[in-house]
Design an enzyme around this catalytic site. Structure first.
Site, PDB file in Angstrom:
ATOM      1  N   LYS A 126       0.869  -1.187  -0.093  1.00  0.00           N
ATOM      2  CA  LYS A 126      -0.093   0.067  -0.087  1.00  0.00           C
ATOM      3  C   LYS A 126       0.938   1.191  -0.181  1.00  0.00           C
ATOM      4  O   LYS A 126       1.917   1.199   0.819  1.00  0.00           O
ATOM      5  CB  LYS A 126      -0.984   0.199   1.322  1.00  0.00           C
ATOM      6  CG  LYS A 126      -2.353   0.750   1.172  1.00  0.00           C
ATOM      7  CD  LYS A 126      -3.018   0.246   0.438  1.00  0.00           C
ATOM      8  CE  LYS A 126      -4.346   1.126   0.286  1.00  0.00           C
ATOM      9  NZ  LYS A 126      -5.475   0.159  -0.075  1.00  0.00           N
ATOM     10  N   ASP A 166      -7.077   4.406  -4.288  1.00  0.00           N
ATOM     11  CA  ASP A 166      -7.746   4.268  -3.051  1.00  0.00           C
ATOM     12  C   ASP A 166      -8.233   5.610  -2.706  1.00  0.00           C
ATOM     13  O   ASP A 166      -8.389   6.692  -3.630  1.00  0.00           O
ATOM     14  CB  ASP A 166      -6.686   3.747  -2.100  1.00  0.00           C
ATOM     15  CG  ASP A 166      -7.426   3.414  -0.576  1.00  0.00           C
ATOM     16  OD1 ASP A 166      -7.768   2.172  -0.483  1.00  0.00           O
ATOM     17  OD2 ASP A 166      -7.317   4.063   0.211  1.00  0.00           O
TER      18      ASP A 166
HETATM   19  P1  NDP Z   1     -12.857   7.993  -2.801  1.00  0.00           P
HETATM   20  O1  NDP Z   1     -11.967   8.988  -2.529  1.00  0.00           O
HETATM   21  O2  NDP Z   1     -13.271   7.817  -3.955  1.00  0.00           O
HETATM   22  O3  NDP Z   1     -14.004   8.192  -1.452  1.00  0.00           O
HETATM   23  C1  NDP Z   1     -13.959   8.275  -0.245  1.00  0.00           C
HETATM   24  C2  NDP Z   1     -15.191   8.670   0.526  1.00  0.00           C
HETATM   25  O4  NDP Z   1     -14.997   8.709   1.712  1.00  0.00           O
HETATM   26  C3  NDP Z   1     -15.394  10.255   0.113  1.00  0.00           C
HETATM   27  O5  NDP Z   1     -16.932  10.359   0.287  1.00  0.00           O
HETATM   28  C4  NDP Z   1     -14.925  10.775   1.453  1.00  0.00           C
HETATM   29  O6  NDP Z   1     -15.521  12.126   1.519  1.00  0.00           O
HETATM   30  C5  NDP Z   1     -15.126   9.776   2.634  1.00  0.00           C
HETATM   31  N1  NDP Z   1     -14.156   9.980   3.467  1.00  0.00           N
HETATM   32  C6  NDP Z   1     -12.767   9.777   3.322  1.00  0.00           C
HETATM   33  N2  NDP Z   1     -12.147  10.065   4.476  1.00  0.00           N
HETATM   34  C7  NDP Z   1     -12.952  10.227   5.550  1.00  0.00           C
HETATM   35  C8  NDP Z   1     -12.908  10.526   6.774  1.00  0.00           C
HETATM   36  N3  NDP Z   1     -11.912  10.531   7.302  1.00  0.00           N
HETATM   37  N4  NDP Z   1     -14.148  10.904   7.435  1.00  0.00           N
HETATM   38  C9  NDP Z   1     -15.574  10.976   6.739  1.00  0.00           C
HETATM   39  N5  NDP Z   1     -15.509  10.484   5.476  1.00  0.00           N
HETATM   40  C10 NDP Z   1     -14.423  10.284   4.841  1.00  0.00           C
HETATM   41  O7  NDP Z   1     -12.171   6.507  -2.047  1.00  0.00           O
HETATM   42  P2  NDP Z   1     -12.737   5.373  -2.052  1.00  0.00           P
HETATM   43  O8  NDP Z   1     -14.307   4.866  -2.542  1.00  0.00           O
HETATM   44  O9  NDP Z   1     -11.898   4.480  -3.362  1.00  0.00           O
HETATM   45  O10 NDP Z   1     -12.452   4.310  -0.905  1.00  0.00           O
HETATM   46  C11 NDP Z   1     -13.402   4.447   0.046  1.00  0.00           C
HETATM   47  C12 NDP Z   1     -12.943   3.207   1.179  1.00  0.00           C
HETATM   48  O11 NDP Z   1     -12.924   2.043   0.604  1.00  0.00           O
HETATM   49  C13 NDP Z   1     -11.621   3.330   1.809  1.00  0.00           C
HETATM   50  O12 NDP Z   1     -11.263   2.734   3.025  1.00  0.00           O
HETATM   51  C14 NDP Z   1     -10.855   2.406   0.895  1.00  0.00           C
HETATM   52  O13 NDP Z   1      -9.337   1.912   1.483  1.00  0.00           O
HETATM   53  C15 NDP Z   1     -11.795   1.212   0.551  1.00  0.00           C
HETATM   54  N6  NDP Z   1     -11.305   0.731  -0.727  1.00  0.00           N
HETATM   55  C16 NDP Z   1     -11.349   1.157  -1.854  1.00  0.00           C
HETATM   56  C17 NDP Z   1     -10.946   0.304  -3.198  1.00  0.00           C
HETATM   57  C18 NDP Z   1     -11.180   0.960  -4.324  1.00  0.00           C
HETATM   58  O14 NDP Z   1     -10.811   0.277  -5.321  1.00  0.00           O
HETATM   59  N7  NDP Z   1     -11.216   2.107  -4.583  1.00  0.00           N
HETATM   60  C19 NDP Z   1     -10.720  -1.180  -3.010  1.00  0.00           C
HETATM   61  C20 NDP Z   1     -11.113  -1.612  -1.426  1.00  0.00           C
HETATM   62  C21 NDP Z   1     -11.421  -0.810  -0.488  1.00  0.00           C
HETATM   63  P3  NDP Z   1     -14.723  13.612   1.389  1.00  0.00           P
HETATM   64  O15 NDP Z   1     -14.911  13.642  -0.154  1.00  0.00           O
HETATM   65  O16 NDP Z   1     -15.158  14.499   2.233  1.00  0.00           O
HETATM   66  O17 NDP Z   1     -13.255  13.346   1.615  1.00  0.00           O
HETATM   67  O1  2IT Z   2      -7.963  -1.727  -0.748  1.00  0.00           O
HETATM   68  C1  2IT Z   2      -7.859  -1.852  -1.766  1.00  0.00           C
HETATM   69  O2  2IT Z   2      -7.931  -3.225  -1.897  1.00  0.00           O
HETATM   70  C2  2IT Z   2      -7.638  -1.009  -2.801  1.00  0.00           C
HETATM   71  N1  2IT Z   2      -7.533   0.047  -2.787  1.00  0.00           N
HETATM   72  C3  2IT Z   2      -7.519  -1.556  -4.382  1.00  0.00           C
HETATM   73  C4  2IT Z   2      -6.071  -2.093  -4.686  1.00  0.00           C
HETATM   74  C5  2IT Z   2      -5.707  -2.603  -6.013  1.00  0.00           C
HETATM   75  O3  2IT Z   2      -4.892  -2.795  -6.355  1.00  0.00           O
HETATM   76  O4  2IT Z   2      -6.489  -2.658  -7.014  1.00  0.00           O
END
Ligand code: NDP
Ligand code: 2IT
Length: 453
Positions: A126, A166
């Site tokens: 990561k 992420d």
């Molecule tokens: P994005 O940046 O697209 O969206 C994140 C969302 O979460 C936004 O709405 C953001 O609000 C909110 N957020 C972030 N930090 C905080 C906080 N401290 N408190 C409240 N709200 C918060 O990210 P993703 O959707 O990609 O990721 C969301 C989660 O999913 C994370 O935990 C990530 O690790 C996990 N994840 C993502 C994957 C992926 O493929 N993208 C795969 C697996 C897991 P704001 O706009 O105000 O920051």
């Molecule tokens: O937390 C996760 O699994 C991710 N942010 C996606 C990682 C990836 O390599 O697609």
């Protein structure tokens, strides 16, 4: 607890006392693996668990970039290369002001077992930076990404370490970083996943985490004789994972009534239908606005801004059948869990990484709620990243239908494996133990086979 697992928890706490998120992830994992330590002597003899908590490599570096005012800005970048026993390091990059070594290490640690669960050949890593993309112009984000990649490029490669998105890293950032990597190395290779479909990306990668989450939740519900039709769902966040979770839930006949961002919580009792979701996608992905604007656009909703002093998140007090935390770590605390249980929540499926605090998790497990832990539930994203790597290696592109069918197969397979591991080593339906143990066994086997490295 076994002296080995208890000793490791004690060791990581003493060694890095400030790394609370890493301690939390290690403690949860060791508590599960504790149940099999005595069954497999090699785990103890070969110090597999001791090696797992020490990253193979951590890179931490300066990221200088010029803002639009001509002022030099300095950020701190990271890449944690946690474990390469079963494949090249693989895992996302997070750009958020909260990023620190503890958060990077917890995410990299989780990634090792998540990637193992996909059944694909991917190790765990990561990375990220304490850079805040909010309020930055596209040109600022580009200059930052180019500087970040200038250093990162020395440490990654299509067969070494393959980052992806992420929090704060989506298609725009992946594009800028891919362009810079190509320019520095004069090579067009699959060094990042989440690329655009016109330049080596896989179809369904943007959808994969949210869709995969709902597929896994669907398999768990089916096992319990339940389904999505007519059910009310809570989704937190409004980014990539949240958006495609809502999309798939809508397709399956559920009604999603909440979204959020770091500024506040939106409650739409009428449901966030496809038309409203399309508006949210444009708001968040194109205009990069705030979820508060939804309440002005669509009457009949309430928006509650966070004031920074709340002891619980009002989103988790909305009555519903199923909850999908899709924002960030520890977004469900003990009080939130109590509110969800008072409202008789039937399923909690983690889209975000470690969104449930340790105390909240204990409450859910004691209450016997169906609980899908992140390393299984959100593995669809990295799974399709693995499929993107396969497509890049073969210089082919599969159709959206083919990728989606593969994703569904992987998520069903994860469900089967975590269920079997739960029944064999812990208790039926304990998918936390099931995911930790099933993910661990494959990595442990590879680490023993490869000697003391
Ligand atoms: P994005 O940046 O697209 O969206 C994140 C969302 O979460 C936004 O709405 C953001 O609000 C909110 N957020 C972030 N930090 C905080 C906080 N401290 N408190 C409240 N709200 C918060 O990210 P993703 O959707 O990609 O990721 C969301 C989660 O999913 C994370 O935990 C990530 O690790 C996990 N994840 C993502 C994957 C992926 O493929 N993208 C795969 C697996 C897991 P704001 O706009 O105000 O920051
Ligand atoms: O937390 C996760 O699994 C991710 N942010 C996606 C990682 C990836 O390599 O697609």
């Amino acid at each position: 607890m076994h002296t080995v697992t208890a000793g490791i928890i004690d060791h990581v706490r003493r060694q890095d006392p400030e790394q609370h998120e890493f301690h939390q992830a290690v403690t949860e994992f060791m508590t599960s693996v504790d149940k099999i330590v005595d069954d497999i002597p090699d785990i103890v003899f070969d110090k597999v668990l001791e090696r797992l908590v020490e990253p193979e490599r951590v890179v931490m570096f300066r990221v200088p970039w010029m803002d639009d005012d001509g002022t030099l800005q300095i950020n701190r970048g990271y890449r944690v290369q946690m474990n390469s026993a079963i494949g090249p390091y693989k895992g996302g990059l997070r750009f958020h002001p909260s990023v620190n070594l503890s958060i990077m290490k917890f995410l990299a640690f989780e990634q090792v077992f998540k990637n193992s669960l996909t059944g694909l050949s991917m190790g765990g890593g990561k990375g990220g930076c304490d850079f805040d993309p909010k309020g930055k112009s596209d040109h600022e984000v580009m200059r930052f990404c180019q500087s970040y990649m200038t250093e990162l490029s020395r440490h990654i490669g299509e067969d070494t370490d393959v980052p992806a998105g992420d929090i704060g890293v989506g298609g725009r950032e992946i594009g800028y970083m891919f362009g810079q990597y190509k320019r520095l190395n004069n090579k067009f290779v699959g060094v990042l996943t989440g690329k655009g479909p016109a330049w080596g990306g896989s179809f369904i990668r943007p959808e994969a985490t949210g869709y995969g989450l709902v597929y896994l939740a669907g398999a768990i519900l089916e096992g319990a004789g339940m389904g999505f039709e007519g059910r009310t769902c809570l989704v937190s966040g409004s980014g990539n994972v949240a958006q495609y979770t809502v999309e798939k839930l809508n397709q399956l006949g559920a009604k999603v009534v909440t979204l959020s961002d770091s500024s506040g919580v939106l409650h739409d009792p009428a449901g966030i239908d496809d038309k409203k979701l399309a508006w949210v996608k444009a708001l968040k992905n194109v205009r990069r606005g705030r979820i508060s604007e939804y309440a002005k656009q669509f009457p009949g909703c309430t928006y509650l801004p966070h004031n920074g002093a709340e002891t619980s998140n009002p989103l988790w007090s909305v009555p519903a059948d199923y909850a999908f935390p899709c924002a960030t770590q520890n977004e469900i605390n003990e009080l939130d869990a109590k509110h969800l249980l008072e409202n008789k929540i039937k399923l909690v499926a983690e889209g975000a990484n470690m969104p449930t605090s340790a105390a909240a998790l204990d409450l859910f497990r004691d209450a016997g709620v169906l609980f899908a832990p992140a390393k299984a539930a959100n593995a669809g994203g990295v799974a399709v990243s693995g499929l993107e790597m396969a497509q890049n290696s073969s210089r082919l592109q599969w159709t959206p239908k083919e990728v989606d069918a593969y994703l569904l197969k992987i998520m069903k397979n994860i469900y089967a494996n975590i269920s079997t591991a739960a029944e064999t080593y812990s208790r039926k339906g304990d998918f936390v133990d099931g995911a930790n143990i099933a993910g661990f066994l494959k990595v442990a086997d590879a680490m023993v086979a490869q000697g003391y490295v």
